[in-house]
Design a protein around this motif. Structure first.
Motif, PDB file in Angstrom:
ATOM      1  N   ALA A 239      42.702  30.082  38.682  1.00 18.46           N
ATOM      2  CA  ALA A 239      42.522  30.781  37.408  1.00 18.46           C
ATOM      3  C   ALA A 239      41.795  29.911  36.395  1.00 18.46           C
ATOM      4  O   ALA A 239      40.940  30.387  35.633  1.00 18.46           O
ATOM      5  CB  ALA A 239      43.881  31.203  36.858  1.00 18.46           C
ATOM      6  N   SER A 349      42.107  36.476  38.717  1.00 17.44           N
ATOM      7  CA  SER A 349      42.840  35.326  38.170  1.00 17.44           C
ATOM      8  C   SER A 349      42.231  34.883  36.842  1.00 17.44           C
ATOM      9  O   SER A 349      42.960  34.483  35.917  1.00 17.44           O
ATOM     10  CB  SER A 349      42.854  34.171  39.175  1.00 17.44           C
ATOM     11  N   ALA A 377      48.647  31.840  36.074  1.00 14.91           N
ATOM     12  CA  ALA A 377      47.260  31.817  35.594  1.00 14.91           C
ATOM     13  C   ALA A 377      47.114  31.321  34.165  1.00 14.91           C
ATOM     14  O   ALA A 377      46.005  30.986  33.724  1.00 14.91           O
ATOM     15  CB  ALA A 377      46.656  33.225  35.698  1.00 14.91           C
TER      16      ALA A 377
END
Length: 482
Positions: A239, A349, A377
């Protein structure tokens, strides 16, 4: 230990693409690490499927992937009708969405038997077999009838309903007895495990043993709780990198400073999407200060398109989204963006890291890994807020999220307002509590914990003397600290 044999409805064969969600994400880590055989449906249909006696086998690293086709009739009756139009809503305690007919039940059992027949020629005497999910409730019993005596485990990824709810389906006692042919039965939460134990007692006549096990006739069965996990550090890293990707940058520019509310789901009646859109509409009605200050992006990847309930859901969502945008939108502001297709896991993400609010409100869910992924994330310095259904299994671990009743639009709206106004210190405190709940666990640890418990049942079988009483304790997976 012997070879691990995983059996699931679908097989996740690596193809250089993003991993799918749910079961595939949970199992891939274990299979890649440990190796073994993964058997299931290929995802394809063929008219002569029933006549084919040998599965196709593809090797990838230390894993062999064995697949078989379904016939068009099996796809319709076993998969669409019974698995997804009968069992899925039943297990999620949504009887009003159930459709049942005996023909589909007959085909469902026949496909479970064919899974057993196709698997039989691949098995070795020392194999440990792990069966997954509601498509294969009858498989353990089918294998026992074919004289498979090694350890068999079964894990249910969905919730398990109360005995009264389960009793709404014909042959409920037979399904319970089929499951009790396994040595270890795993569930996502203690509530699901308790519902199963109560059903086994009331419907199938099983006896509860001291310590939490079950006995049916001469068989003793473990019942355990094994919450499915993600790889939190890996997802957090993905992420963070995706935050700078072109996809996330385009989304960020399009928001022009607005706060993003994000939902990521399959388009499924159990995910609470109708109520979720109603909750967002109520936010715009009751908290007009958020007009032009926030945008809701709902990614709802279309699934099970041959099931009527799913077709109806898409029509309802498109109608509701159109009404929200028509009533509240302006020439330069569209409050709701609805996408009926999945994005790549990396792209999603990045969207999660960008989102001020993660909105995860299933009517009922076995676990819901999206909730855990949203937490992983986040930027620890400036995290978003998770708004989570209290009826998701993940709510047992993520109690620091804002928990809501997913069928109450006013409660959803108030939670969104609270999340959007929340100060950074409170957001950090809530995020940190959620992160601590998942950071010490992983999908690999989850798989290892189940397999280790299953192998212990094999050891008990080996040392068991005729007439000896074996004390079986309910097994709860304990995450490995990091």
């Amino acid at each position: 230990m012997g070879r691990l044999v995983v059996v699931s409805n679908r097989v996740s064969i690596p193809q250089g693409e993003d991993k799918a969600g749910g079961l595939a994400v949970a199992l891939n880590a274990l299979m890649e690490h440990q190796g073994g055989l993964w058997f299931g449906w290929s995802g394809h249909t063929s008219d002569d499927a029933a006549a084919v006696k040998t599965p196709r086998i593809v090797s990838h690293g230390s894993v062999e992937y064995a697949t078989m086709d379904l016939s068009p009739e099996e796809l319709n009756s076993y998969y669409n009708d019974f698995s997804n139009a009968t069992l899925w809503p039943l297990l999620h305690s949504l009887p009003e969405q159930m459709h049942f007919d005996r023909h589909s039940l007959h085909v469902y059992r026949a496909v479970n038997d064919r899974f057993a027949d196709m698997l039989l020629g691949l098995l070795r005497p020392t194999d440990t077999i792990w069966i997954h999910d509601y498509h294969l409730l009858a498989l353990a019993a089918s294998l026992r009838l074919r004289n498979i005596r090694g350890p068999i485990g079964f894990f249910l990824h969905t919730p398990f309903p109360s005995p009264d709810m389960l009793g709404s389906i014909p042959e409920d006692s037979i399904f319970i007895r089929d499951l009790l042919a396994a040595d270890l039965l795993g569930f996502q939460t203690s509530n699901d495990a308790e519902n199963f134990v109560a059903s086994a007692q009331r419907i199938a006549g099983a006896a509860r043993l001291p310590g939490g096990g079950l006995q049916l006739g001469r068989r003793k069965i473990r019942v355990g709780v094994f919450p499915v996990e993600i790889e939190p550090a890996e997802f957090a890293s993905m992420a963070e990198q995706a935050c700078a990707s072109p996809e996330t940058e385009r989304l960020r520019r399009s928001l022009d400073g607005q706060s993003l509310i994000l939902g990521v789901d399959r388009m499924d009646p159990t995910k609470g999407l109708r109520h979720r859109l109603s909750g967002f509409r109520r936010l715009l009605e009751s908290h007009p200060q958020w007009h032009r200050q926030t945008t809701f992006l709902q990614i709802a990847a279309e699934s099970r398109q041959d099931v009527d309930a799913y077709q109806d859901l898409r029509a309802d969502l498109e109608h509701a989204a159109g009404a929200i945008n028509s009533n509240f939108g302006e020439p330069d502001w569209v409050p709701l963006r609805l996408l009926a297709r999945a994005g790549s896991r990396e792209a999603v993400s990045g969207y999660m890291r960008e989102a001020r609010v993660g909105l995860v409100t299933p009517l009922r869910d076995g676990m819901n890994l999206v909730a855990k992924e949203y937490v992983a994330a986040q930027n620890p310095e400036n995290p978003g807020v998770l708004v989570l259904s209290r009826f998701a299994g993940a709510a047992r671990q993520l109690g620091a999220a804002i928990l809501v009743n997913p069928v109450d639009p006013d409660e959803i709206a108030d939670a969104l307002d609270t999340a959007l106004k929340m100060s950074r210190p409170e957001r950090q405190d809530r995020w940190h509590a959620c992160w601590e709940a998942i950071r010490g666990s992983s999908a690999l640890d989850w798989g290892r914990a189940f397999v280790a418990a299953l192998e212990r049942t094999d050891g008990e079988r080996d040392v068991r003397r005729p007439g000896a009483e074996i004390r079986l304790v309910s097994q709860t997976a304990t995450p490995k600290a990091s």
